[in-house]
Scaffold this active site. Structure first.
Site, PDB file in Angstrom:
ATOM      1  N   ASP B  78       0.849  -1.189   0.000  1.00 29.16           N
ATOM      2  CA  ASP B  78       0.000   0.000   0.000  1.00 29.16           C
ATOM      3  C   ASP B  78       0.883   1.237   0.000  1.00 29.16           C
ATOM      4  OD1 ASP B  78      -3.030   0.721   0.452  1.00 29.16           O
ATOM      5  OD2 ASP B  78      -1.855   2.150   1.617  1.00 29.16           O
ATOM      6  N   TYR B 155      -3.004  12.084   2.557  1.00 27.41           N
ATOM      7  CA  TYR B 155      -3.672  11.199   3.515  1.00 27.41           C
ATOM      8  C   TYR B 155      -3.269  11.514   4.956  1.00 27.41           C
ATOM      9  CZ  TYR B 155      -5.139   8.348  -0.461  1.00 27.41           C
ATOM     10  OH  TYR B 155      -5.718   7.915  -1.619  1.00 27.41           O
TER      11      TYR B 155
END
Lengths: 352, 352
Positions: B78, B155
């Site tokens: 990820d 993020y």
């Protein structure tokens, strides 16, 4: 209705006529960042109740006009009024995203859709236009608007907002003729709708193609731009002895500005990801440009906001044909004082 | 480790060397559309448990390789492993969006961040790379990857996915030096991370800049591209006697392909909103191109999918320097049979 227009900077700039200074209005200028908007919305109960009540829609439309010396009002409404009139069960969940109880997924769903009559199912919008025109009393022009057929269709087919657009893209690839039938119907409905707004007093109109940017270049031409071209070519050109300029805005359409500029519209909206200087070179003087401050610049400290605003003004350069705006709508968290500073900066701008 | 590579089409195409046919791999080829992936993920318990377990990450990496004759494996991982290693409390809510319990919002938050050591906090990734290389046994090359500093920072600052990016854009406008400190740190962490992946066996590396496209052209240069350039210039150039090509992909970066092509990377990813022919003209042969079938084309009927695939292959034209891929990741609802057809079509392609 035929009160002389005191400030016609917007209309002149949209037609690339010389103006004394750059006109400014802001996408979503009537919105949640204003405490008076939040109060009226609370009074209405919910977003849809606010949209469908001409008195309240008019009140909200005028709020930013009363607060700031803007050069245009834009009707407070929503791009989903047409599918709402098609009785798909529109709701705004949690005050945010739209949801359709009956999404359009197959050929039979499309067959079942009617063509809304602006004089009946959408009468609340037309009444709001007339009301706002009367209340404005010729101070500044009123902009009417609609969503693009493609953008409106994304919500109808997905059933609301989407990240992957799987349903409508699935339809595009598996049943393109169905999708074309839907877009054709939406195009017809939009022509009737915008012309009714013009007849009721809208002095300029804008087509919002919020989701054209998720398409490939070919798909954009076939499924979005084509239908906007049809609409533009069917719009009432003049009302009350004056040309009614049209603006087409595709968010994420920076690469296609030249194509957009060739469909017959008077002006093209530009989002913040494209420099206005580059945009101007692309459209080669065929249209005016509207934009394109990053909406997030309204979160900056005052001096920084001023500098960013001047950068946008400078980037267009000299000559007529620029309407100052954001590159997308104002976000809810913006301090209304920042908007005042922005409007002042644009109004006081003297080109270098 | 020095097993000879049996299929080096990807590495050759990324370096614009002649190849017998176009290589193909697919972003998110190891993912939810595969039933075997869903089974392994269920076994792991959740997404993060799957990422952090080298055995399971290796298993999942190899699943699409065992099913389709792809020309590359990409490490299953990820883009948020680095901030996870910075102990910000990463969770994947409802199996979908990432959420950070402790978002990075101010100068003090940035001061508190450490530089993760790939050999310890990120050892699970490096172990997975080594494991996959061993399991591949030289069949095809393994691609390592990382998120771009800008994208990872979105993020960290927003605390998860976002629509308006208000927090990070607020920081950009109000405290740009803080944001630069954060990006600098992420840049350093990414260099260590990618070089550790290369040392462990990654034969090519890719930087995913998923959110560079929300920036203005100036901001993109200053806050995203600049840091990717720093990374590219600090990457290990060769491993086991062979050049390790680098790929940079900015989603929504179609207008900036020429700039991206000049930062020293070997290849540039292209999303589906730009035609490969136009992209190729922009980069003027300086880099290879990777892309760019609309991921939604995998929802089309077989014949339509074939036609769309051929269109992408044709649009690049003749000559070396094309790696076939999607314009973004495979979506969960795709039928694995469609992926088989896509891979077959690309492998069987004979230029007109």
């Amino acid at each position: 209705m035929s009160v002389a227009l005191k400030n016609d900077l917007l209309l002149r700039a949209l037609l690339r006529e010389p103006v004394a200074r750059r006109p400014i209005w802001l996408m979503r200028q009537a919105g949640r960042y204003l405490p008076e908007y939040r109060a009226t919305r609370a009074k209405a109960g919910n977003f849809l109740a606010l949209c469908t009540n001409p008195q309240l829609a008019c009140e909200v439309t005028l709020q930013p006009i009363d607060r700031y010396p803007l050069d245009a009002a834009i009707l407070f409404s929503d791009i989903l009024t047409i599918p709402h009139a098609m009785k798909l069960g529109l709701e705004f969940e949690g005050g945010d995203g739209p949801v359709f109880q009956r999404p359009v997924r197959c050929s039979a769903d499309i067959d079942a859709l009617g063509l809304p009559d602006p004089g009946s199912e959408l009468k609340y919008v037309i009444d709001a236009v007339a009301l706002v025109r009367r209340e404005l009393g010729g101070r500044i022009p009123l902009i009417g608007f609609a969503g693009s057929p493609w953008t409106v269709a994304t919500y109808m087919v997905e059933g609301g907002s989407s990240k992957s657009y799987s349903y409508i893209k699935g339809m595009m690839y598996a049943a393109p003729r169905d999708l074309h039938r839907l877009l054709e119907l939406l195009g017809k409905a939009t022509i009737l709708y915008l012309n009714a707004q013009i007849a009721a007093g809208a002095q300029a109109v804008m087509i919002f193609d919020t989701w054209g940017g998720i398409l490939t270049p070919r798909q954009y031409q076939e499924f979005s731009l084509h239908y906007m071209e049809q609409i533009i070519s069917s719009l009432t050109r003049e009302a009350q002895g004056r040309r009614v300029p049209s603006i087409v805005f595709t968010k994420g359409g920076g690469a296609w500005l030249r194509k957009i500029a060739s469909i017959g519209c008077d002006a093209v909206g530009v989002d913040w990801t494209t420099d206005l200087s580059a945009a101007r070179a692309l459209v080669e003087g065929r249209v005016a440009l509207q934009g394109n401050l990053d909406p997030a610049a309204l979160l900056a400290p005052p001096e920084r906001l001023r500098a960013e605003t001047l950068r946008v003004l400078d980037s267009f350069g000299a000559g007529p044909g620029h309407v100052f705006n954001l590159g997308h709508g104002i976000t809810p968290g913006v301090d209304p004082e920042r908007v005042a500073l922005l409007v002042d900066t644009v109004r006081g701008y003297v080109p270098a």
